[in-house]
Design an enzyme around this catalytic site. Structure first.
Site, short mmCIF file in Angstrom:
data_model
loop_
_atom_site.label_atom_id
_atom_site.label_comp_id
_atom_site.label_asym_id
_atom_site.label_seq_id
_atom_site.Cartn_x
_atom_site.Cartn_y
_atom_site.Cartn_z
N LYS A 138 57.38 12.75 -35.34
CA LYS A 138 56.93 13.38 -34.09
C LYS A 138 57.91 13.12 -32.95
CE LYS A 138 51.99 13.12 -35.29
NZ LYS A 138 50.64 12.80 -34.78
N PHE B 24 41.05 17.21 -26.69
CA PHE B 24 42.47 16.83 -26.60
C PHE B 24 43.40 17.80 -27.33
CE2 PHE B 24 40.35 14.43 -29.99
CZ PHE B 24 41.09 14.83 -31.11
N THR C 92 45.11 6.70 -38.13
CA THR C 92 45.54 7.47 -36.97
C THR C 92 45.83 6.61 -35.75
OG1 THR C 92 44.10 9.23 -37.81
CG2 THR C 92 44.93 9.50 -35.57
N ASN D 65 51.49 8.62 -32.33
CA ASN D 65 51.44 7.74 -33.51
C ASN D 65 52.57 8.00 -34.52
OD1 ASN D 65 50.51 10.14 -34.46
ND2 ASN D 65 48.49 9.43 -35.08
N ARG E 210 50.43 8.38 -46.94
CA ARG E 210 49.33 8.08 -46.00
C ARG E 210 49.17 6.56 -45.85
NH1 ARG E 210 46.89 12.01 -42.80
NH2 ARG E 210 44.79 11.18 -43.00
N ARG F 297 52.59 3.16 -38.44
CA ARG F 297 51.87 3.21 -37.17
C ARG F 297 51.52 1.80 -36.69
NH1 ARG F 297 48.06 8.34 -39.01
NH2 ARG F 297 49.36 10.01 -38.16
N TYR G 104 47.26 22.30 -36.62
CA TYR G 104 46.16 21.45 -36.14
C TYR G 104 44.86 22.26 -35.98
CZ TYR G 104 49.06 17.30 -35.31
OH TYR G 104 49.85 16.18 -35.47
N GLU H 289 50.94 23.10 -46.02
CA GLU H 289 51.78 22.67 -44.90
C GLU H 289 53.27 22.79 -45.23
OE1 GLU H 289 50.45 18.73 -43.82
OE2 GLU H 289 48.58 19.51 -42.95
N HIS I 62 53.29 12.55 -38.65
CA HIS I 62 52.24 13.31 -39.33
C HIS I 62 52.45 13.15 -40.83
CE1 HIS I 62 49.72 16.55 -40.82
NE2 HIS I 62 50.74 16.89 -41.59
P1 IDP Z 1 46.11 12.05 -38.83
O1 IDP Z 1 47.43 12.40 -38.17
O2 IDP Z 1 45.95 10.56 -38.98
O3 IDP Z 1 45.88 12.81 -40.12
P2 IDP Z 1 44.21 13.87 -37.53
O4 IDP Z 1 42.75 13.59 -37.36
O5 IDP Z 1 44.60 14.90 -38.51
O6 IDP Z 1 44.95 12.47 -37.81
O7 IDP Z 1 44.75 14.29 -36.09
C1 IDP Z 1 46.04 14.84 -35.95
C2 IDP Z 1 46.74 14.20 -34.77
O8 IDP Z 1 46.02 14.49 -33.57
C3 IDP Z 1 46.80 12.67 -34.82
O9 IDP Z 1 47.87 12.18 -35.62
C4 IDP Z 1 46.95 12.33 -33.37
O10 IDP Z 1 48.31 12.50 -32.94
C5 IDP Z 1 46.09 13.38 -32.69
N1 IDP Z 1 44.71 12.90 -32.46
C6 IDP Z 1 43.72 12.75 -33.38
N2 IDP Z 1 42.59 12.27 -32.82
C7 IDP Z 1 42.88 12.11 -31.50
C8 IDP Z 1 42.12 11.62 -30.37
O11 IDP Z 1 40.95 11.24 -30.47
N3 IDP Z 1 42.77 11.59 -29.17
C9 IDP Z 1 44.07 12.01 -29.03
N4 IDP Z 1 44.81 12.46 -30.05
C10 IDP Z 1 44.22 12.52 -31.28
MG MG Z 2 45.68 14.89 -40.28
#
Ligand code: IDP
Ligand code: MG
Length: 159
Positions: A15, A63, A97, A118, A91, A108, A55, A132, A121
């Site tokens: 990212k 957000f 996350t 974080n 993963r 992370r 997304y 993807e 992805h």
């Molecule tokens: P992941 O990246 O661990 O799979 P996802 O739920 O798919 O998590 O969410 C995608 C991305 O969206 C996360 O990596 C993070 O950058 C962002 N994100 C997810 N949940 C939140 C939140 O509650 N607040 C702000 N950003 C979030």
């Molecule tokens: Mg995800």
């Protein structure tokens, strides 16, 4: 013999937070040292349209736009990473996350203090990885070549 594991490909995106903090080499190094094979890698500028698809599962979250803006704030590095059980293995290397809750030793956990910022992805299932990778890579941008260490990475019943 029935094989229990599959050679998989998964999408990793380094990212904007990884680029801006100078972590591209460190993060890529972790996948290489693990024994995963780099099948594709390219820098790209993400767009609002592409992120609406990528997304889509977050579209109703408050957000959503902020996360998309964060992903467009600088270029990213998209990687196609391959190995046995690569989706789950990547993963696990990434950690959960929220960087503040991610265990030390994970990417992370070692490099992030944030839920949003974080670092990487990672695809969350083999099905989503396939979708993807098609979204981010042309077929000719993913390369099949034999990893010279392959016979030392796996037993013959692991692939
Ligand atoms: P992941 O990246 O661990 O799979 P996802 O739920 O798919 O998590 O969410 C995608 C991305 O969206 C996360 O990596 C993070 O950058 C962002 N994100 C997810 N949940 C939140 C939140 O509650 N607040 C702000 N950003 C979030
Ligand atoms: Mg995800």
């Amino acid at each position: 013999m029935k094989f229990a594991f599959m050679i998989e490909r998964t999408l990793v995106i380094l990212k904007p937070s990884a680029l801006q903090r100078g972590l591209v080499g460190e993060v890529t190094h972790r996948f290489e040292r693990k024994g995963l094979r780099l099948a594709g890698m390219k820098m790209m500028q993400l767009t609002d349209h592409l992120l609406d698809e990528h997304y889509a599962h977050l579209i109703n979250k408050p957000f959503f736009q902020r996360v998309k803006d964060s992903m467009m704030a600088a270029p990213v590095i998209a990687c196609c990473i391959e190995g046995v059980d690569a989706v789950q293995t990547v993963r696990t290397l990434a950690g959960p996350t929220n960087g503040r809750l991610a265990a030390p030793g994970t990417i992370r956990g070692d490099y992030s203090m944030s839920v949003q910022e974080n670092i990487i992805h990672t695809s969350d299932s083999p099905e989503n990885a396939a979708v993807e990778l098609t979204r981010f890579f042309k077929p000719e941008e993913m390369f099949a070549y034999k990893q010279v260490a392959f016979d030392y990475l796996y037993a013959t019943d692991e692939y």
